[in-house]
Design an enzyme around this catalytic site. Sequence first.
Site, PDB file in Angstrom:
ATOM      1  N   TRP A  23     -29.754 -35.965 -50.025  1.00  0.00           N
ATOM      2  CA  TRP A  23     -31.044 -35.414 -49.607  1.00  0.00           C
ATOM      3  C   TRP A  23     -31.977 -35.762 -50.752  1.00  0.00           C
ATOM      4  O   TRP A  23     -31.886 -35.197 -51.840  1.00  0.00           O
ATOM      5  CB  TRP A  23     -30.916 -33.901 -49.423  1.00  0.00           C
ATOM      6  CG  TRP A  23     -32.121 -33.242 -48.848  1.00  0.00           C
ATOM      7  CD1 TRP A  23     -32.420 -33.097 -47.530  1.00  0.00           C
ATOM      8  CD2 TRP A  23     -33.176 -32.600 -49.574  1.00  0.00           C
ATOM      9  NE1 TRP A  23     -33.607 -32.419 -47.395  1.00  0.00           N
ATOM     10  CE2 TRP A  23     -34.095 -32.092 -48.623  1.00  0.00           C
ATOM     11  CE3 TRP A  23     -33.448 -32.391 -50.929  1.00  0.00           C
ATOM     12  CZ2 TRP A  23     -35.253 -31.416 -48.983  1.00  0.00           C
ATOM     13  CZ3 TRP A  23     -34.608 -31.708 -51.286  1.00  0.00           C
ATOM     14  CH2 TRP A  23     -35.494 -31.231 -50.316  1.00  0.00           C
ATOM     15  N   HIS A  74     -58.049 -11.323 -36.604  1.00  0.00           N
ATOM     16  CA  HIS A  74     -58.752 -11.715 -37.828  1.00  0.00           C
ATOM     17  C   HIS A  74     -58.647 -13.220 -38.077  1.00  0.00           C
ATOM     18  O   HIS A  74     -58.713 -13.661 -39.216  1.00  0.00           O
ATOM     19  CB  HIS A  74     -58.215 -10.928 -39.026  1.00  0.00           C
ATOM     20  CG  HIS A  74     -58.372  -9.449 -38.857  1.00  0.00           C
ATOM     21  ND1 HIS A  74     -59.589  -8.823 -38.876  1.00  0.00           N
ATOM     22  CD2 HIS A  74     -57.456  -8.481 -38.618  1.00  0.00           C
ATOM     23  CE1 HIS A  74     -59.422  -7.530 -38.668  1.00  0.00           C
ATOM     24  NE2 HIS A  74     -58.133  -7.301 -38.516  1.00  0.00           N
ATOM     25  N   GLU A  82     -39.729 -15.327 -38.160  1.00  0.00           N
ATOM     26  CA  GLU A  82     -38.472 -16.059 -38.031  1.00  0.00           C
ATOM     27  C   GLU A  82     -38.462 -16.910 -36.750  1.00  0.00           C
ATOM     28  O   GLU A  82     -38.000 -18.052 -36.756  1.00  0.00           O
ATOM     29  CB  GLU A  82     -37.300 -15.065 -38.061  1.00  0.00           C
ATOM     30  CG  GLU A  82     -35.918 -15.641 -37.820  1.00  0.00           C
ATOM     31  CD  GLU A  82     -35.491 -16.705 -38.822  1.00  0.00           C
ATOM     32  OE1 GLU A  82     -36.174 -16.911 -39.849  1.00  0.00           O
ATOM     33  OE2 GLU A  82     -34.459 -17.361 -38.563  1.00  0.00           O
ATOM     34  N   CYS A 138     -27.417 -32.378 -50.649  1.00  0.00           N
ATOM     35  CA  CYS A 138     -26.478 -33.395 -51.097  1.00  0.00           C
ATOM     36  C   CYS A 138     -25.054 -32.861 -51.036  1.00  0.00           C
ATOM     37  O   CYS A 138     -24.790 -31.726 -51.400  1.00  0.00           O
ATOM     38  CB  CYS A 138     -26.752 -33.880 -52.510  1.00  0.00           C
ATOM     39  SG  CYS A 138     -28.361 -34.568 -52.754  1.00  0.00           S
ATOM     40  N   GLU A 177     -38.913 -25.640 -37.552  1.00  0.00           N
ATOM     41  CA  GLU A 177     -37.825 -26.351 -38.245  1.00  0.00           C
ATOM     42  C   GLU A 177     -37.157 -27.404 -37.365  1.00  0.00           C
ATOM     43  O   GLU A 177     -36.890 -28.506 -37.814  1.00  0.00           O
ATOM     44  CB  GLU A 177     -36.705 -25.354 -38.625  1.00  0.00           C
ATOM     45  CG  GLU A 177     -36.885 -24.621 -39.905  1.00  0.00           C
ATOM     46  CD  GLU A 177     -35.697 -23.706 -40.164  1.00  0.00           C
ATOM     47  OE1 GLU A 177     -35.190 -23.743 -41.288  1.00  0.00           O
ATOM     48  OE2 GLU A 177     -35.282 -22.938 -39.268  1.00  0.00           O
ATOM     49  N   LYS A 180     -29.525 -27.854 -45.751  1.00  0.00           N
ATOM     50  CA  LYS A 180     -28.951 -26.532 -45.520  1.00  0.00           C
ATOM     51  C   LYS A 180     -29.082 -25.634 -46.731  1.00  0.00           C
ATOM     52  O   LYS A 180     -29.409 -24.467 -46.622  1.00  0.00           O
ATOM     53  CB  LYS A 180     -27.487 -26.687 -45.129  1.00  0.00           C
ATOM     54  CG  LYS A 180     -26.786 -25.373 -44.822  1.00  0.00           C
ATOM     55  CD  LYS A 180     -27.341 -24.757 -43.573  1.00  0.00           C
ATOM     56  CE  LYS A 180     -26.737 -23.406 -43.270  1.00  0.00           C
ATOM     57  NZ  LYS A 180     -27.616 -22.645 -42.358  1.00  0.00           N
ATOM     58  N   ARG A 229     -25.409 -31.025 -45.357  1.00  0.00           N
ATOM     59  CA  ARG A 229     -26.032 -30.699 -46.646  1.00  0.00           C
ATOM     60  C   ARG A 229     -27.110 -31.707 -47.043  1.00  0.00           C
ATOM     61  O   ARG A 229     -27.877 -31.470 -47.970  1.00  0.00           O
ATOM     62  CB  ARG A 229     -24.966 -30.662 -47.747  1.00  0.00           C
ATOM     63  CG  ARG A 229     -23.918 -29.602 -47.540  1.00  0.00           C
ATOM     64  CD  ARG A 229     -22.983 -29.564 -48.718  1.00  0.00           C
ATOM     65  NE  ARG A 229     -23.667 -29.072 -49.900  1.00  0.00           N
ATOM     66  CZ  ARG A 229     -23.572 -27.841 -50.349  1.00  0.00           C
ATOM     67  NH1 ARG A 229     -22.822 -26.973 -49.724  1.00  0.00           N
ATOM     68  NH2 ARG A 229     -24.220 -27.469 -51.425  1.00  0.00           N
ATOM     69  N   LYS A 263     -37.994 -20.906 -36.780  1.00  0.00           N
ATOM     70  CA  LYS A 263     -36.950 -21.613 -36.020  1.00  0.00           C
ATOM     71  C   LYS A 263     -37.574 -22.761 -35.220  1.00  0.00           C
ATOM     72  O   LYS A 263     -37.071 -23.865 -35.218  1.00  0.00           O
ATOM     73  CB  LYS A 263     -36.219 -20.673 -35.047  1.00  0.00           C
ATOM     74  CG  LYS A 263     -35.259 -19.699 -35.643  1.00  0.00           C
ATOM     75  CD  LYS A 263     -33.988 -20.286 -36.194  1.00  0.00           C
ATOM     76  CE  LYS A 263     -34.095 -20.730 -37.608  1.00  0.00           C
ATOM     77  NZ  LYS A 263     -34.011 -19.909 -38.708  1.00  0.00           N
ATOM     78  N   ASN A 277     -25.404 -34.302 -57.700  1.00  0.00           N
ATOM     79  CA  ASN A 277     -26.310 -33.353 -57.037  1.00  0.00           C
ATOM     80  C   ASN A 277     -27.112 -32.680 -58.126  1.00  0.00           C
ATOM     81  O   ASN A 277     -26.567 -32.359 -59.186  1.00  0.00           O
ATOM     82  CB  ASN A 277     -25.526 -32.235 -56.350  1.00  0.00           C
ATOM     83  CG  ASN A 277     -24.926 -32.679 -55.041  1.00  0.00           C
ATOM     84  OD1 ASN A 277     -25.156 -33.792 -54.617  1.00  0.00           O
ATOM     85  ND2 ASN A 277     -24.155 -31.803 -54.435  1.00  0.00           N
ATOM     86  N   GLY A 278     -28.374 -32.391 -57.858  1.00  0.00           N
ATOM     87  CA  GLY A 278     -29.180 -31.673 -58.847  1.00  0.00           C
ATOM     88  C   GLY A 278     -30.287 -32.562 -59.372  1.00  0.00           C
ATOM     89  O   GLY A 278     -30.598 -33.616 -58.786  1.00  0.00           O
TER      90      GLY A 278
HETATM   91  C1  G6P Z   1     -33.065 -23.751 -46.664  1.00  0.00           C
HETATM   92  C2  G6P Z   1     -32.493 -23.659 -45.260  1.00  0.00           C
HETATM   93  C3  G6P Z   1     -32.945 -22.360 -44.591  1.00  0.00           C
HETATM   94  C4  G6P Z   1     -32.570 -21.175 -45.460  1.00  0.00           C
HETATM   95  C5  G6P Z   1     -33.118 -21.302 -46.870  1.00  0.00           C
HETATM   96  C6  G6P Z   1     -32.550 -20.239 -47.803  1.00  0.00           C
HETATM   97  O1  G6P Z   1     -34.427 -23.934 -46.592  1.00  0.00           O
HETATM   98  O2  G6P Z   1     -32.899 -24.767 -44.479  1.00  0.00           O
HETATM   99  O3  G6P Z   1     -32.317 -22.234 -43.327  1.00  0.00           O
HETATM  100  O4  G6P Z   1     -33.036 -20.002 -44.861  1.00  0.00           O
HETATM  101  O5  G6P Z   1     -32.766 -22.573 -47.420  1.00  0.00           O
HETATM  102  O6  G6P Z   1     -31.172 -20.458 -47.921  1.00  0.00           O
HETATM  103  P1  G6P Z   1     -30.122 -19.379 -48.373  1.00  0.00           P
HETATM  104  O7  G6P Z   1     -28.815 -20.108 -48.369  1.00  0.00           O
HETATM  105  O8  G6P Z   1     -30.519 -18.923 -49.743  1.00  0.00           O
HETATM  106  O9  G6P Z   1     -30.151 -18.255 -47.397  1.00  0.00           O
END
Ligand code: G6P
Length: 608
Positions: free
Chosen positions: A74, A504, A481, A2, A488, A603, A27, A485, A100-101
């Site tokens: 969001w 396994h 990772e 948000c 996501e 984000k 956001r 990626k 927000n929150g």
């Molecule tokens: C969200 C984002 C990720 C990020 C994670 C942790 O899920 O989409 O890309 O890695 O939060 O965020 P931070 O700001 O704590 O690294």
Amino acid sequence: MCGIVGYVGPRPAAAIVLEALYRLEYRGYDSAGLAIVNGTGLTVEKAAGRIGVLHKRLGDDLPAGTTAIAHTRWATHGAPNDVNAHPHADCGGTIALVHNGIIENADVLRKRLAARGHQFRSETDSEVLAHLIEDAYEGSLADAVMAVLPSVEGTYGIAVVAGREPGVLVAARMGSPLLVGVGDGECFVASDAAAVISHTRSVVYLDDGEVAVLRPDSHQIYDQQTVRVEKKIRTIDWEIGAVERGGYAHFMLKEIMEQPVSIRNTVRGRLLEEEGTARLGGLNMPDEALLEVDRVVLIACGTSWHSALIGEYLIEEHARIPCEVEYASEFRYRNPILDEDTLVVGISQSGETADTLAALREARHRGARTIGLVNVVGSSIAREVDGGIYLHAGPEIGVASTKAFTSQVAALAMLTLRMARLRHLSVLKGREIVDAIQRLPAQIERVLASAAAVEAVADRFARTTNALYLGRGYNFPVALEGALKLKEISYIHAEGYPAAEMKHGPIALIDDMMPVIVVAPRDGTYAKVVSNVQEVRARGGRVIAVVTEGDEEITRLADHVFPIPATIDALTPILSVLPLQLFAYYIAVRRGCDVDKPRNLAKSVTVE
Ligand code: G6P
């Protein structure tokens, strides 16, 4: 998660908050809205979907008025539709609020307010706040907001306006980031500096419990006891270009391509070649304190958790200090064993992730020393920890984290160096690591120069439905990772596994439809990974391998290779992750996905 923005000043407010909303869209992007105070009252407009939908609905004739709030959402409570979009208004339509929150006692408050005759329109927890303020309103919005906040449980960043008070904007923060932008005869409030940077660089970061009362020519901040406090005005030190795409098709591609520079900025001025160590002033820990550390706990979420895993390998191998990695969300609800000799390191790009912040608070509460590896200057984590290392990677807008990841690994390497040189690491070995770090920017450039080759391979795999990523040692977290990626941003199911664990279970999935991406630079585990690649080949799997330049063995076995320059084992992740970022990016683009704003994601996750 948000985005909030608000404006009070002499200029037409709608255009200002709308432009700011576009900058905050990363956001949250499932619905958006704004409220404008004009001479006669309030205009509220909102719409499900992207900000473009709201903009279209408003047309070119934006509502008049010089005080406004706006929000990009969001969803947490209630589906993302027009009604649940913010701002929310009270019964009389005279007070509007963006939030927000999460309000934890929303149900209790809603019942109480309903019994007093308030009528609710949405399913959101946020709407309760608008009615609460309406209930307490006696002519001063600031007084009403301050009167009701003590009865609110949960987290909030709010901005509120009242139709009867043009020229007044009230904002408050509890656990959800908010800053005040101080302009010339105008003030802003925003959840993120990106929203205000085109108007002012002077900002005041609000702390939990604080309320800001903004007028065109004044910003007054009150603490939880409603006592006026003087807060320092800080200057944002990056340029507007950092939050613009600058010719790239997506922020994600821009941020991938920025990595030679972002890594350089992370390590700038911090490496001491002669002594083979790093200087990390922000840690606020003298050598004696660093020497007392007998255990390190790394806590993070998402991509940052992957860099933490690499940190564990680094710290145990070079500093020889026992190290654990925890998901922040798990750590905070366990009963972790900590004492004053435990160093708890929170890793977070945004510095706002609710679970990471709460876990660090818990660690402090239990007497541990906490530090943060954070990208966003002035963020909540950065302000609450005992010390830290800023990543200086520059704003990261693409929802899928890229440059922050490589900067986190570089920062972890420097932290390791510092602690290791105080213990067992020789100066020669220290210099070797320093030298390898210094060579990274040019090496990253070399890898990124072959983006077109990665794109060509991505083209061939764009229609795949599953993918398996394998790696060992330092490159096991890179496999995780790489898989993250891909899933996501392209919505392809992908799994990361330690290469040897494949037999396994996941080996059962391998057939000629399943691409297996093996991260196999020539490091300490190389020979073992070769065997794992053979096992995949034997089952007809298609192998894409990240290899060290000049590698022949795996190149012979693989269908496609992405070469990277040689470096020390501990730093290979910074290079090996690059082709995987590009691979995910190009596949997502081929599939027509919205790379910078993947569905359902946000984000920074400021709710639990
Ligand atoms: C969200 C984002 C990720 C990020 C994670 C942790 O899920 O989409 O890309 O890695 O939060 O965020 P931070 O700001 O704590 O690294």
